[in-house]
Design an enzyme around this catalytic site. Structure first.
Site, PDB file in Angstrom:
ATOM      1  N   SER B 330       2.212  19.122   0.878  1.00 30.69           N
ATOM      2  CA  SER B 330       1.432  18.600   1.703  1.00 30.69           C
ATOM      3  C   SER B 330       2.300  18.891   3.091  1.00 30.69           C
ATOM      4  O   SER B 330       2.054  18.658   4.233  1.00 30.69           O
ATOM      5  CB  SER B 330       1.132  16.705   1.799  1.00 30.69           C
ATOM      6  OG  SER B 330      -0.033  16.639   0.769  1.00 30.69           O
ATOM      7  N   HIS B 374      -8.229   6.415   2.959  1.00 31.26           N
ATOM      8  CA  HIS B 374      -7.613   6.164   4.537  1.00 31.26           C
ATOM      9  C   HIS B 374      -8.117   5.397   6.011  1.00 31.26           C
ATOM     10  O   HIS B 374      -7.743   5.408   6.721  1.00 31.26           O
ATOM     11  CB  HIS B 374      -6.833   7.096   5.570  1.00 31.26           C
ATOM     12  CG  HIS B 374      -5.982   7.295   4.349  1.00 31.26           C
ATOM     13  ND1 HIS B 374      -6.029   8.382   3.507  1.00 31.26           N
ATOM     14  CD2 HIS B 374      -4.549   7.027   3.961  1.00 31.26           C
ATOM     15  CE1 HIS B 374      -3.899   8.672   2.543  1.00 31.26           C
ATOM     16  NE2 HIS B 374      -3.666   8.369   3.187  1.00 31.26           N
ATOM     17  N   CYS B 387      -3.770  12.574   5.236  1.00 35.65           N
ATOM     18  CA  CYS B 387      -4.613  12.458   4.085  1.00 35.65           C
ATOM     19  C   CYS B 387      -5.638  13.338   3.264  1.00 35.65           C
ATOM     20  O   CYS B 387      -5.556  14.327   4.203  1.00 35.65           O
ATOM     21  CB  CYS B 387      -5.771  11.428   4.858  1.00 35.65           C
ATOM     22  SG  CYS B 387      -7.271  11.147   4.591  1.00 35.65           S
TER      23      CYS B 387
END
Lengths: 412, 619
Positions: B330, B374, B387
């Site tokens: 991420s 989320h 997310c």
């Protein structure tokens, strides 16, 4: 038993001059070899002191009639044997061998004295007018006289010095009249021994070689029946026995023998000395590096430079010219000695001179051939040149005795 | 025998025989003298010169290495080696030389070495003529024993050689590398560069990359030695060539930062951490785990120890900070976001389909790390909470070429050009790359979903991730990471340009990214890196890994408004980045930015372990 008046013209002047020249060269070389910083520094002063003593001893040896020494022969021989045994028991060792006796301030090698004593005894035996060297009871005791000190010295171990005894014996046999054919036959098994060690006795070629050589020798010498059988038997025994002995030797013993035969294989030990000695001599060239300027010597590459390897210092610093000079001086000394033996009218005197000169000749040869790398390292000093008190005195006494004979060479 | 001429004649004959033998003997001697002193004089003259004159290397002192504030990291000191020098003379004799067991035993006992080893070394030396080191770095006790007996052990000598010393042991070991004595192979290969036996040569790290600076140039002189190998004088005929000392290096490394990184990484089994200064790209600290002690290499390793170090599965010699390649996870969302904002696909406030824990695309279901979802997020919040569903949707709209170009502009997918050896390039796949891999048209748009969240084929080094953090901190300014700050007291000559152009995007786009990153630490997935009173911006990452547990990643910069440090952490096979990587960054930052006492309190009140049970530190 008179100390008859010395008539100077009768002295062997060339021999005397040559000896003095060698002593002077020796002192100069010892000076050069011991001005280098190290354990031996300054020893030349001591050598000078020894030299004064040695010349005195030589003078004494010259003045007393050799007959005055004659009755001393056997006692001296006996004492030297006792001393040789003492060395084996109490002697102090150097380089793994017991060769020296410590007597308070001085140390000496009894083998030096034993050599002179043996010469005296042999000269006495061989000067017997009834001597007949073809007869066993005449030549065999002489063999024992030489072999006992030989065995004792060899046990020290000092193979180099010990071999002087058989060499003296052989030359004196010859001088006393033993036919050379007999001597040749008697010595030939030694050749077989060396060959059996170097070559393979199981190979038929070996026996062909030995047989052929022996046959040729027999044809030339034509020995009696007894001698012929004895010679063939000895050759067979040596040829067959050597491999058996060799196989029973331990590895390290064998290696010791091989190092003895080929020291170049051992550059950290005996080989190192020989290699450095050859470098010293070879680098000297024709004119040498100059007195006190030898680098091999100065930087301690050359081992035992003031004693056993002093000839290498001469070769390095004085070059071919200096080395040849020394060689020629020795040649004159030896040849004058044998000449003296030839002209002395008295049989004992003649044999005495012959034995003494032989001892000198042997020592010069073994030492010089060692320093040029053609003989194994044996630890024999060079007569009259090397540093060392007792050796110097003994050598000067040898010269003195030769002069003694010279003075009285016309007496019967 | 008394009378008459027959005896006389017989005597004369015998004298003739004896005289012939005597003359023969002396002729032999004369022959020997002529051979040595005339025929082979030149040979022996040379040998005697070789005996006494030796060309000795005057070692150039190797440059020292310090950190940016002058703290010593590496220097050299003299050590004593015991050497066997074979005879220079008569090589044929030497080759046949018998090495006597007694001699070997004695030498081995003196130098406290193995008998068999000594024998083998001496044999080889005799054969080759090259001297052999019997004992390195000998103790004073061994030296005394050797000195005492040297007169009786020709060939044995004591030689002084420089040894490299790293006073802090394993600290920054991978960055510094190590220098050891040059080996035979290297000597052969580098013979033109003036190396000689006994020289030190850098093998890895700065020691290797800056070898030419540190090394200097050896001098030489002819010296006269005696039989014991002791030098007696310098030969005046040939003037000595003085050595040129190596130059000292000051690194960009800051000892405080390095120490803080080392402490933070102390419990890590495998992983790496890099800190760089976002203002100039200088590396402030670099840690790779597992590590090694370069002193061990300087002293010379046994073969077994070498195998242990180099062949092991963990491979301590590998500098994971520049050689390890990992999926960025991420952390790559920074790149995706800038790409999307630049391309106008979305604005910071764009709301996409809400996240319910997964996203359906092309008949496949792509999960979000948060199973519960989320809900509806804008772009900044999507970055803050990392997310995946939001970024999948960005991925479906983003062109591979655009995303790849941005990644490469950040410096990913290519070597950064750092002045350290053996850097890995990483990988940023392109259309051509996929075509080559799968065949043209045989791969689908689906790869974009994975790439958008930093999974799939993309691979980065920890250094590249630190660079990414630094460039994000400075609004896309191009940087070139480097470790050398000053050479010989002067600023490092002409710092090379960055390999990549940097990323140009609108200030609004950067503001959005910065806001998102600050919120990550403040109230997002990276709260474990929070430091009281300090604005920290960061991004967590969790890289899936087919060989076991996920790799935990975290990158950050601080202070967020005027960044002075940017860091990247990769912890192999542990789990979520927010749980296992972010706390380490927090520890480092606390140590660097808080006064000592406060840092301790902060650590005590916020221990790492508690983080796992506290806030949900997600991806």
């Amino acid at each position: 038993m008179a100390t008859s008046r010395i008539r100077l013209p009768l002295l062997d002047w060339p021999m005397l001059a040559v000896s003095v020249a060698l002593l002077v060269i020796g002192l100069a070389t010892v000076y050069s070899a011991t001005t280098v910083p190290g354990a031996h520094q300054g020893l030349w002063i001591k050598q000078f002191g020894w030299m004064v003593l040695a010349v005195g001893a030589a003078w004494v040896a010259t003045t007393f009639h050799y007959r005055a020494h004659d009755p001393l022969a056997y006692p001296l021989y006996g004492i030297s044997l006792v001393l040789l045994v003492a060395v084996l028991v109490l002697g102090s060792s150097a380089f793994g061998a017991r060769r020296w006796l410590d007597l308070g301030p001085i140390r000496f090698q009894p083998s030096e004295i034993a050599k002179i004593a043996t010469v005296f005894v042999l000269a006495r035996r061989f000067s017997d007018p009834r001597l007949d060297l073809h007869r066993f009871k005449h030549w065999f005791p002489a063999l024992l006289v030489a072999l006992v000190p030989f065995a004792l010295v060899a046990r020290e171990p000092d193979l180099g010095t010990s071999l002087a005894f058989p060499v003296i014996l052989v030359v004196m046999y010859f001088w006393a009249g033993m036919p050379w054919q007999t001597l040749a036959l008697a010595l030939s098994p030694a050749v077989t021994l060396v060959l059996a060690f170097v070559l393979d006795p199981r190979h038929p070629g070996f026996w062909l070689l030995i047989g052929g050589g022996l046959a040729a020798l027999l044809v030339v010498t034509r020995p009696g029946r007894l001698l012929l059988i004895a010679a063939v038997a000895m050759h067979l025994a040596v040829g067959l026995g050597t491999p058996v002995v060799k196989s029973k030797l331990h590895d390290y013993q064998l290696r010791r023998v091989e190092t003895f035969l080929n020291p170049d294989q051992d550059p950290q030990g005996a080989g190192y000395q020989i290699i450095q000695s050859r470098i010293a001599i070879g680098s000297g060239g024709i004119t040498g590096k100059g007195w006190l300027k030898g680098t091999q010597k100065a930087l301690s590459f050359l081992p035992m430079r003031h004693t056993d390897f002093i000839f290498a210092v001469v070769g390095e610093e004085r070059g071919l010219i200096g080395a040849l000079t020394v060689v020629i001086l020795y040649a004159v000394l030896i040849l004058r000695g044998f000449r003296l033996a030839a002209v002395a009218r008295n049989g004992f005197a003649s044999l005495l001179a012959c034995g003494l000169v032989t001892a000198l000749f042997y020592q010069v040869m073994v030492n010089v051939l060692m320093t040029i790398g053609w003989a194994p390292v044996t630890g024999l000093p060079l007569p009259l040149l090397s540093y060392g008190g007792t050796a110097l005195i003994v050598n000067c006494v040898q010269i003195g005795l030769l002069q003694n004979v010279a003075l009285r060479r016309q007496e019967y | 025998m008394r009378s008459g001429s027959p005896v006389r004649r017989d005597r004369d004959q015998r004298f003739g025989v004896v005289a012939a033998i005597v003359l023969g003997g002396f002729a032999l001697v004369v022959l020997g003298l002529l051979r040595l002193q005339v025929a082979q004089h030149e040979h022996y003259r040379q040998l005697s010169e070789e005996n006494r004159v030796r060309l000795e290397v005057i070692r150039a002192p190797r440059g020292t290495i310090t950190d940016r504030n002058g703290v010593l990291l590496a220097d050299s000191y003299p050590s004593f080696n015991i050497v066997f020098r074979p005879m220079p003379a008569e090589s044929t004799m030497r080759a046949r030389a018998v090495v006597r067991p007694g001699w070997v035993r004695r030498v081995a006992a003196l130098v406290e070495a193995d008998t068999d080893q000594v024998r083998a070394l001496v044999r080889t030396a005799n054969r080759s003529g090259q001297s052999a080191v019997l004992r390195r770095n000998a103790s004073s006790q061994v030296l005394a024993g050797v000195e005492e007996n040297r007169g009786e052990l020709p060939g044995i000598e004591v030689v002084i050689e420089p040894l490299r010393r790293y006073p802090h042991g394993a600290l920054a070991a991978h960055l510094l590398g190590y220098a050891g004595e040059i080996n035979d192979q290297e000597l052969e290969d580098l013979s033109d560069d003036g190396y000689s036996a006994g020289d030190l040569i850098g093998r890895t790290g700065v020691e290797r990359s800056c070898e030419d600076i540190l090394r200097g140039e050896d001098g030489a002189e002819f010296v006269v030695v005696n039989a014991m190998g002791k030098r007696v004088a310098t030969l005046t005929e040939v003037p000595p060539r003085p050595p040129v000392p190596g130059r000292d290096l000051a690194l960009t490394v800051d000892m405080h930062v390095q120490q803080a990184l080392e402490d933070a990484m102390a419990g890590v089994e495998k992983g790496a951490a890099v800190a760089i200064d976002p203002r100039d790209g200088g590396v402030l600290g670099m840690v790779s785990r597992p590590d090694f002690d370069p002193n061990e290499f300087a002293h010379g390793l046994s073969r077994d120890r070498w195998k242990e170090l180099s062949n092991g599965d963990s491979n301590p010699l590998l500098n994971r900070a520049i050689q390890g390649i990992y999926p960025p996870g991420s952390t790559f969302k920074i790149v995706t976001m800038i790409s999307a904002l630049k391309a106008g696909i979305a604005t910071p406030h764009t709301l996409l389909q809400p996240c319910y824990g997964s996203y359906q695309f092309g008949g496949r279901r792509f999960g979000c790390w948060k199973r519960d979802g989320h809900g509806a997020l804008d772009f900044v919040a999507a970055l803050q909470h990392s997310c995946d569903v939001y970024f999948y949707q960005i991925g479906t709209r983003l062109d591979l070429g655009v995303l790849g170009a941005t990644a490469r502009a950040f410096g990913l997918g290519a070597r950064t050009g750092i002045d350290l050896p053996q850097e890995s390039a990483g990988l940023v796949p392109s259309t051509a790359w996929y075509d080559r891999r799968w065949g043209a048209g045989r791969w689908r748009k689906g790869v974009m979903l994975n790439l958008a969240i930093g999974q799939g084929e993309i691979l980065c080094t920890p250094l590249q991730l630190a660079l990414l953090a630094a460039e994000a901190a400075t609004g896309g300014q191009a940087l070139r990471p480097h470790v050398v700050k000053r050479v010989g007291g002067e600023p490092a000559p002409g710092r090379p340009h960055p390999e990549q152009p940097g990323v140009s995007a609108s200030p609004e786009a950067w503001d959005a990214v910065h806001l998102g990153l600050e919120r990550v630490v403040d109230s997002g997935t990276g709260t474990a890196a929070r430091v009281p009173g300090l604005a920290v911006a960061g991004k967590t990452g969790t890289a899936q890994n087919p060989h076991g547990k996920d790799h935990a990643l975290f990158l950050c910069y601080a202070p967020a408004d005027r960044p002075t440090i940017a860091m990247a952490f990769v912890i192999e096979n542990t789990g979520h980045g927010g749980t296992f990587a972010a706390p380490l960054a927090g520890r480092v930052l606390r140590k660097l930015f808080l006064p000592d006492s406060l840092a301790k309190v902060a650590v005590r009140t916020k221990p790492v372990r508690e983080d796992t049970t506290g806030v949900d530190h997600g991806d």
